[in-house]
Design a protein around this motif. Structure first.
Motif, PDB file in Angstrom:
ATOM      1  N   THR A 222       0.827  -1.214   0.000  1.00 33.91           N
ATOM      2  CA  THR A 222       0.000   0.000   0.000  1.00 33.91           C
ATOM      3  C   THR A 222       0.861   1.266   0.000  1.00 33.91           C
ATOM      4  OG1 THR A 222      -0.177  -0.122   2.427  1.00 33.91           O
ATOM      5  CG2 THR A 222      -1.974  -1.106   1.146  1.00 33.91           C
TER       6      THR A 222
ATOM      7  N   GLU B 186      -4.445   2.756  -1.178  1.00 31.89           N
ATOM      8  CA  GLU B 186      -4.821   1.693  -2.120  1.00 31.89           C
ATOM      9  C   GLU B 186      -3.941   0.484  -1.900  1.00 31.89           C
ATOM     10  OE1 GLU B 186      -5.064   2.356  -6.393  1.00 31.89           O
ATOM     11  OE2 GLU B 186      -5.416   4.485  -6.037  1.00 31.89           O
TER      12      GLU B 186
ATOM     13  N   ARG C 188      -1.767  -2.010  -4.267  1.00 32.74           N
ATOM     14  CA  ARG C 188      -1.266  -2.317  -5.605  1.00 32.74           C
ATOM     15  C   ARG C 188       0.032  -3.103  -5.462  1.00 32.74           C
ATOM     16  NH1 ARG C 188      -1.326   2.506  -9.806  1.00 32.74           N
ATOM     17  NH2 ARG C 188      -3.420   2.616  -8.896  1.00 32.74           N
ATOM     18  N   TYR C 189       0.000  -4.346  -5.922  1.00 28.69           N
ATOM     19  CA  TYR C 189       1.105  -5.284  -5.714  1.00 28.69           C
ATOM     20  C   TYR C 189       2.407  -4.692  -6.241  1.00 28.69           C
ATOM     21  CZ  TYR C 189       3.248  -9.892  -5.268  1.00 28.69           C
ATOM     22  OH  TYR C 189       4.044 -10.945  -4.889  1.00 28.69           O
TER      23      TYR C 189
ATOM     24  N   MET D 126      -7.684  -6.331  -1.039  1.00 28.13           N
ATOM     25  CA  MET D 126      -6.892  -6.297  -2.261  1.00 28.13           C
ATOM     26  C   MET D 126      -7.685  -5.743  -3.447  1.00 28.13           C
ATOM     27  SD  MET D 126      -4.914  -9.954  -1.798  1.00 28.13           S
ATOM     28  CE  MET D 126      -4.121  -9.914  -3.412  1.00 28.13           C
ATOM     29  N   ASN D 127      -8.946  -6.107  -3.528  1.00 31.32           N
ATOM     30  CA  ASN D 127      -9.784  -5.648  -4.641  1.00 31.32           C
ATOM     31  C   ASN D 127     -11.233  -5.647  -4.160  1.00 31.32           C
ATOM     32  OD1 ASN D 127     -11.074  -5.116  -7.028  1.00 31.32           O
ATOM     33  ND2 ASN D 127     -10.073  -6.716  -8.217  1.00 31.32           N
TER      34      ASN D 127
ATOM     35  N   ASP E 116     -13.977  -4.184  -4.793  1.00 31.06           N
ATOM     36  CA  ASP E 116     -15.111  -4.163  -5.717  1.00 31.06           C
ATOM     37  C   ASP E 116     -15.344  -5.519  -6.385  1.00 31.06           C
ATOM     38  OD1 ASP E 116     -15.543  -1.493  -5.155  1.00 31.06           O
ATOM     39  OD2 ASP E 116     -14.195  -0.815  -6.758  1.00 31.06           O
ATOM     40  N   GLU E 117     -14.269  -6.128  -6.866  1.00 28.16           N
ATOM     41  CA  GLU E 117     -14.418  -7.368  -7.644  1.00 28.16           C
ATOM     42  C   GLU E 117     -14.164  -8.625  -6.830  1.00 28.16           C
ATOM     43  OE1 GLU E 117     -12.390  -7.288 -11.406  1.00 28.16           O
ATOM     44  OE2 GLU E 117     -12.788  -5.147 -11.662  1.00 28.16           O
ATOM     45  N   ALA E 118     -13.350  -8.530  -5.782  1.00 29.34           N
ATOM     46  CA  ALA E 118     -13.039  -9.720  -4.966  1.00 29.34           C
ATOM     47  C   ALA E 118     -13.041  -9.325  -3.491  1.00 29.34           C
ATOM     48  CB  ALA E 118     -11.689 -10.301  -5.381  1.00 29.34           C
TER      49      ALA E 118
ATOM     50  N   TYR F 225      -4.813  -8.829   2.055  1.00 30.99           N
ATOM     51  CA  TYR F 225      -3.376  -9.072   2.206  1.00 30.99           C
ATOM     52  C   TYR F 225      -2.993  -8.876   3.662  1.00 30.99           C
ATOM     53  CZ  TYR F 225       1.179  -9.831   0.039  1.00 30.99           C
ATOM     54  OH  TYR F 225       2.370 -10.402  -0.376  1.00 30.99           O
TER      55      TYR F 225
END
Length: 447
Positions: A114, A155, A157-158, A275-276, A278-280, A285
């Motif tokens: 992050t 956020e 972001r890997y 991690m996501n 909205d979608e997952a 993490y």
């Protein structure tokens, strides 16, 4: 749930048959270990550690881990915190005073991806310099002066860059090299004699060679300078050692608090950042670990990918099941294999890989399939032909040959992929349906 001995042997045979099916069609080479309640259901190698010398993979074969390394880096940082040498909520500038933005980024941000530091392995020119000699300082210089991608902490972001920076923190604070620190303070105390950091050009006994599977057979993986991965991906290990590591992390009756306290392990394995969302929404993490809070069978673990190798280490706390899969075939679908092995142990549905029969098709029909199909805003597949052979290429990926099972349906031999061409009322192709890993995606034609 407890298994009787005959149930365990039946599960072991089922796992073995599944992995043999993957190996026989070129989709897996490597080693696997599966444990239930501390008992080994299967520990076995498949395929060759060296195709050149016909040396087989075994549970003692060493494989490059890629990003499975990150949890060891996180554990080292938490060890140093227990010694009072670092504080994960302190800014990076406390330990690396010259690092730009170091006063805005904490170690916690680095550990949880992050921080907003650009990921150097995603740079457009990465493949051009990944094999070249470099120094640790030059490596960090590739990203340190770039603007942050977002305000730290805002956020996920890997970023491998963040874990490379954590490596420098470990070395600066401990006065030891990363590899020596891990060996002395984590690996040797846990009896992980077959795990270590791979220094550039080092000869590692029993280390598998990395390969890729192509339509023309097996090829060696592209070379990577092993100074590059650092604490983001530079370790090697065996499935047996990784099983020992999982036992240390998750079986607190065996855990040794002189190495790392339960409180620190609890932090590592906690869902710290989404991690996501909205979608997952089930993916989080921790520190060097992904916590998958899916409705059935929560999973804690991490995958890895480095030239010629794909890896996965996972633990299912509700069933006390560990699965480690290490492959020296970068085209192996390690996520699917790991999930299917768990499904076998849980007595849930899964599917064995199969290769379809090729039928004869008049190549003239291929002309109507040539074009570009939009999968997602920044992801397309392009269909071309060469020498009467239909071919597919996804954005940023290599070209694959497609083989017909009918005039409109094709499959790839190298990976588990089926492609169906969908015709409109005027018989022209309007879209393709991509079937992969149990998912179905319709991609409309855009040219």
């Amino acid at each position: 749930m407890k298994f009787a001995a005959h149930q365990m042997s039946g599960i072991s045979a089922e796992i073995d048959a599944y992995l043999k099916a993957h190996h026989e069609i070129g989709w897996f080479s490597g080693a696997v270990i599966v444990l239930k309640a501390g008992k080994t259901l299967l520990a076995k190698g498949y395929g060759m550690a060296s195709l050149e010398y016909q040396l087989p993979n075994t549970p003692q074969t060493r494989f490059r881990l890629g990003s499975v390394t990150k949890q060891f880096t996180a554990a080292a940082i938490l060890q140093l915190q227990e010694l009072g040498l670092v504080d994960v909520h302190a800014p990076v500038s406390t330990y690396l005073p010259d690092y730009p933005h170091g006063n805005r980024i904490t170690l916690h941000h680095l550990l949880t991806h992050t921080a907003g530091i650009p990921n150097l392995t995603s740079f457009p020119d990465y493949t051009q310099w990944m094999a070249k000699p470099t120094t640790f300082e030059e490596l960090i210089a590739r990203f340190q002066d770039l603007p942050l991608e977002f305000e730290p902490g805002k956020e996920f972001r890997y970023s491998n860059s963040g874990y490379i920076l954590l490596t420098q923190v470990i070395e600066t604070v401990s006065g030891q090299s990363y590899g020596d620190y891990l060996k002395e303070h984590l690996l040797q105390p846990l009896g992980m004699e077959n795990t270590g950091y791979e220094y550039p050009l080092a000869v590692i006994d029993g280390l598998a060679n990395g390969y890729q599977f192509t339509d023309d057979g097996y090829l060696k993986a592209e070379y990577i300078n092993m100074l590059l991965p650092q604490g983001a991906g530079g370790l090697y290990s065996t499935v047996e050692d990784l099983a020992r590591w999982n036992q240390f992390l998750f079986d607190h009756g065996v855990g040794d608090e002189t190495i790392l306290r339960d409180k620190a392990i609890a932090t590592m394995t906690s869902p710290l950042v989404p991690m996501n969302p909205d979608e997952a929404p089930h993916l989080f993490y921790g520190y060097g670990l992904v916590i998958n809070k899916q409705p059935k069978h929560q999973r804690i673990g991490h995958g890895g990918r480095i030239n010629g190798f794909v890896t996965n280490l996972g633990y299912y706390p509700d069933q006390d099941v560990s699965v480690a899969v290490l492959s020296n075939l970068e085209t192996a679908n390690i996520e699917r294999i790991s999930q299917d092995l768990a499904a076998i142990v849980f007595g849930e549905p899964y599917s064995k890989p199969t290769v379809s029969e090729v039928v004869k098709v008049d190549p003239s029909v291929y002309e109507g399939y040539i074009g570009t199909y939009q999968v997602a805003p920044e992801f397309q597949v392009t269909i071309t032909t060469q020498a009467n052979q239909l071919r597919i290429q996804a954005t940023g990926q290599s070209i694959l040959k497609l083989y017909p099972t009918s005039e409109t349906e094709f499959f790839a031999r190298v990976i588990d992929l089926r492609v169906v061409f969908n015709q409109g009322s005027d018989s022209t192709v309007e879209s393709v349906t991509l079937l992969q890993n149990g998912q179905e995606t319709v991609a409309p034609r855009v040219d």
